[in-house]
Enzyme design. Structure first.
Site, PDB file in Angstrom:
ATOM      1  N   SER A 212     -21.068  63.792 -54.308  1.00 27.98           N
ATOM      2  CA  SER A 212     -20.810  65.139 -54.803  1.00 27.98           C
ATOM      3  C   SER A 212     -22.114  65.943 -54.782  1.00 27.98           C
ATOM      4  CB  SER A 212     -20.169  65.078 -56.192  1.00 27.98           C
ATOM      5  OG  SER A 212     -19.637  66.323 -56.559  1.00 27.98           O
ATOM      6  N   GLU A 332      -9.511  65.068 -52.854  1.00 21.88           N
ATOM      7  CA  GLU A 332     -10.700  65.430 -53.627  1.00 21.88           C
ATOM      8  C   GLU A 332     -10.367  66.340 -54.814  1.00 21.88           C
ATOM      9  OE1 GLU A 332     -13.868  64.553 -53.260  1.00 21.88           O
ATOM     10  OE2 GLU A 332     -14.148  63.850 -51.209  1.00 21.88           O
ATOM     11  N   HIS A 418     -11.553  63.050 -56.390  1.00 22.55           N
ATOM     12  CA  HIS A 418     -12.999  63.235 -56.285  1.00 22.55           C
ATOM     13  C   HIS A 418     -13.740  62.240 -57.169  1.00 22.55           C
ATOM     14  CE1 HIS A 418     -16.630  65.470 -55.380  1.00 22.55           C
ATOM     15  NE2 HIS A 418     -16.890  65.629 -56.662  1.00 22.55           N
TER      16      HIS A 418
END
Length: 508
Positions: A212, A332, A418
């Site tokens: 991320s 995600e 995610h």
């Protein structure tokens, strides 16, 4: 407490081990560390890699860590950097938190040949939260595979990514600015270069990997001249790729204000106008309102460490010529819709009626578009784009898609959400936010095996594992991690990604 008692306590803190204590030692440039050993892995925690960025060093480039005399206990992690409450995020780590947070943690095989690959983890959290101290990122299970693992803390939020005209006025010519969190990461890599040998690591074989916002920092390391030569392989997990940096003193490409203008507006809300007043603001007051990661507050184009946007640098071939793993998760941002009032929701605002109509059709209708287009705009198409650009320059490139979903995962989903790959990469399923089982452990073994093999030789392939297509040799193929094991296949939903690529080419 008397001065004698205080000094005695300090000696005990610095020298916890007696002559018969088998605790491992490591001699780094700053002094001797006393670590711990368990399950064939030695660990050294809470190791300072830079001076505390407090007082006059707030909003300054990191300075080298000071040395110590005697032995320093390295049995406990250090404080996490200043950030909002964790709210259950398993990537944050334990309190306390402090501005004095520039520490790292090392795990290394107890038995090795002194030339182990080194893997440096850069945590995510939107550049607002997270740390290298969370149990999720414990390096023991990776170190058992023959690598040295380093996890780091770096400055976050406005302490890590910030500028103001008053700070600019006091800077010496050429003094670096604003990208302090990225500077911290580079300082940690310099520390690793200088000290890897003390832990049996090979300073000439360092892999940076991050997820991320940590993945976004890895892409910035790839295009940062001061980081060149400090790492030799890179792994980007859900690390954006089409994101726009904010310049220090000119407007963004999208017309948004500069970083200094943002900093001035924030400081005025607290009645601060001088550098001294800024440095006197209590750290916790810098958290409210939270700076916006994708909206321009934290992704910085400072002109020295980062001089252009990532995609533009890759397109021009200015990235580090190192082997690269890059990929995303299959669902995600399943919880976000393009109609949401956020910088992510604004991504499709510039689409023409024809572009949006073609995409809605490609997604099988409005519901499919709403569920998946942001994941594709933010993560999936940008990852494919960077993989293509990197492979085009002749650099080994490996694209992946993570689609492992635990049976007990409670969220409504159509794939892997995610950040859900992290416990598999580290083989730390005990830190999973939901229960896991035998299937999950098989996939964690596979994923950790690919990652550590890549760190060792710049190619994740080897042994009896499914062969992972290399993007230069097999364009538009990837490795998909599934509940049934890794599968080599064509990139899924390429028609959607093609439409998004065409949209980005038109608007940019």
């Amino acid at each position: 407490m008397s001065m004698v008692s205080f000094l005695a306590a300090a000696v005990l803190m610095m020298s916890p081990a007696g002559p018969t204590d088998p605790a491992p030692r490591a001699t780094v440039e700053q002094g001797v560390l006393v670590g711990r050993e368990a399950d064939g892995v030695r660990s050294f925690k809470g190791v300072p890699y830079a001076r505390p960025p407090v007082g006059d060093l707030r909003w300054r480039a990191p300075r080298p860590a000071e040395g110590w005399s005697g032995e320093r206990d390295a049995g406990q992690v250090g404080a996490i950097c200043i950030q909002p409450p964790a709210n259950g995020d398993n990537g944050v780590g334990p309190l306390p938190m402090s501005e004095d947070c520039l520490t790292l943690n090392v795990w290394t095989p107890a038995q090795g040949d002194g030339h182990a690959p080194v893997m440096v983890w850069i945590h995510g959290g939107g550049l607002n939260n997270g740390s290298g101290t969370a149990a999720l990122y414990d390096g023991t299970n990776l170190a058992m595979r023959g690598v040295v693992v380093v996890t780091i803390n770096y400055r976050l939020g406005r302490l890590g990514f910030f500028d103001h005209p008053a700070l600019a006025a006091e800077r010496a010519p050429g003094e670096p600015a604003a990208n302090y969190g990225l500077m911290d990461v580079i300082a940690a890599l310099e520390w690793v270069r200088d000290n890897a040998g003390a832990f049996g690591g090979d300073a000439g074989n360092v892999t940076v990997f991050g997820e991320s916002a940590g993945g976004a920092l890895v892409t910035r390391l790839m295009i940062s001249e001061p980081a060149r030569g400090l790492f030799h392989r890179a792994v980007v997990q859900s690390g954006l790729g089409r994101d726009e940096g904010t310049p220090l003193n000119r407007a963004r490409r999208d017309g948004g204000p500069s970083l200094q203008a943002r900093g001035k507006a924030f400081a005025e809300s607290l009645g601060a106008g001088t550098a001294a007043q800024l440095r006197a603001i209590p750290a916790e007051a810098l958290l409210r309102p939270a700076p916006n990661f994708y909206g321009g507050d934290l992704l910085v184009q400072d002109g020295r460490y980062v001089g252009e946007d990532v995609e533009a640098a890759f397109a021009a071939g200015r990235q580090a010529p190192v082997p690269l793993i890059i990929g995303t998760n299959s669902a995600e941002f399943w919880w976000m819709k393009p109609s949401d009032l956020s910088p992510y929701g604004a991504l499709d605002d510039a689409m023409t009626e024809a572009e949006r109509g073609a995409l809605v059709e490609a997604y099988g209708g409005q519901n499919g578009y709403d569920a998946h287009v942001l994941s594709d705009l933010v993560f999936n198409e940008p990852a494919r784009r960077l993989a293509r650009l990197h492979a085009r320059r002749g650099h080994p490139t490996y694209l992946y898609r993570f689609d492992v979903v635990s049976a007990a995962m409670p969220e409504p989903h159509e794939g892997a959400t995610h950040a859900s790959e992290r416990q598999y990469v580290f083989d730390n399923l005990t830190a999973s936010p939901w229960p896991t089982g035998e299937m999950d452990q098989r996939q964690a073994n596979a994923m950790a095996g690919y990652w550590t093999t890549f760190a060792a030789k710049g190619d994740p392939n080897g042994g009896q594992r499914q062969a992972w297509p290399e993007s230069g040799a097999e364009p538009d193929r990837l490795l998909e991690f599934t509940n049934d094991g890794p599968v080599a296949k064509s990139i899924p939903f390429a028609d959607r990604l093609d439409l998004i690529e065409a949209f980005y080419a038109r608007v940019r």
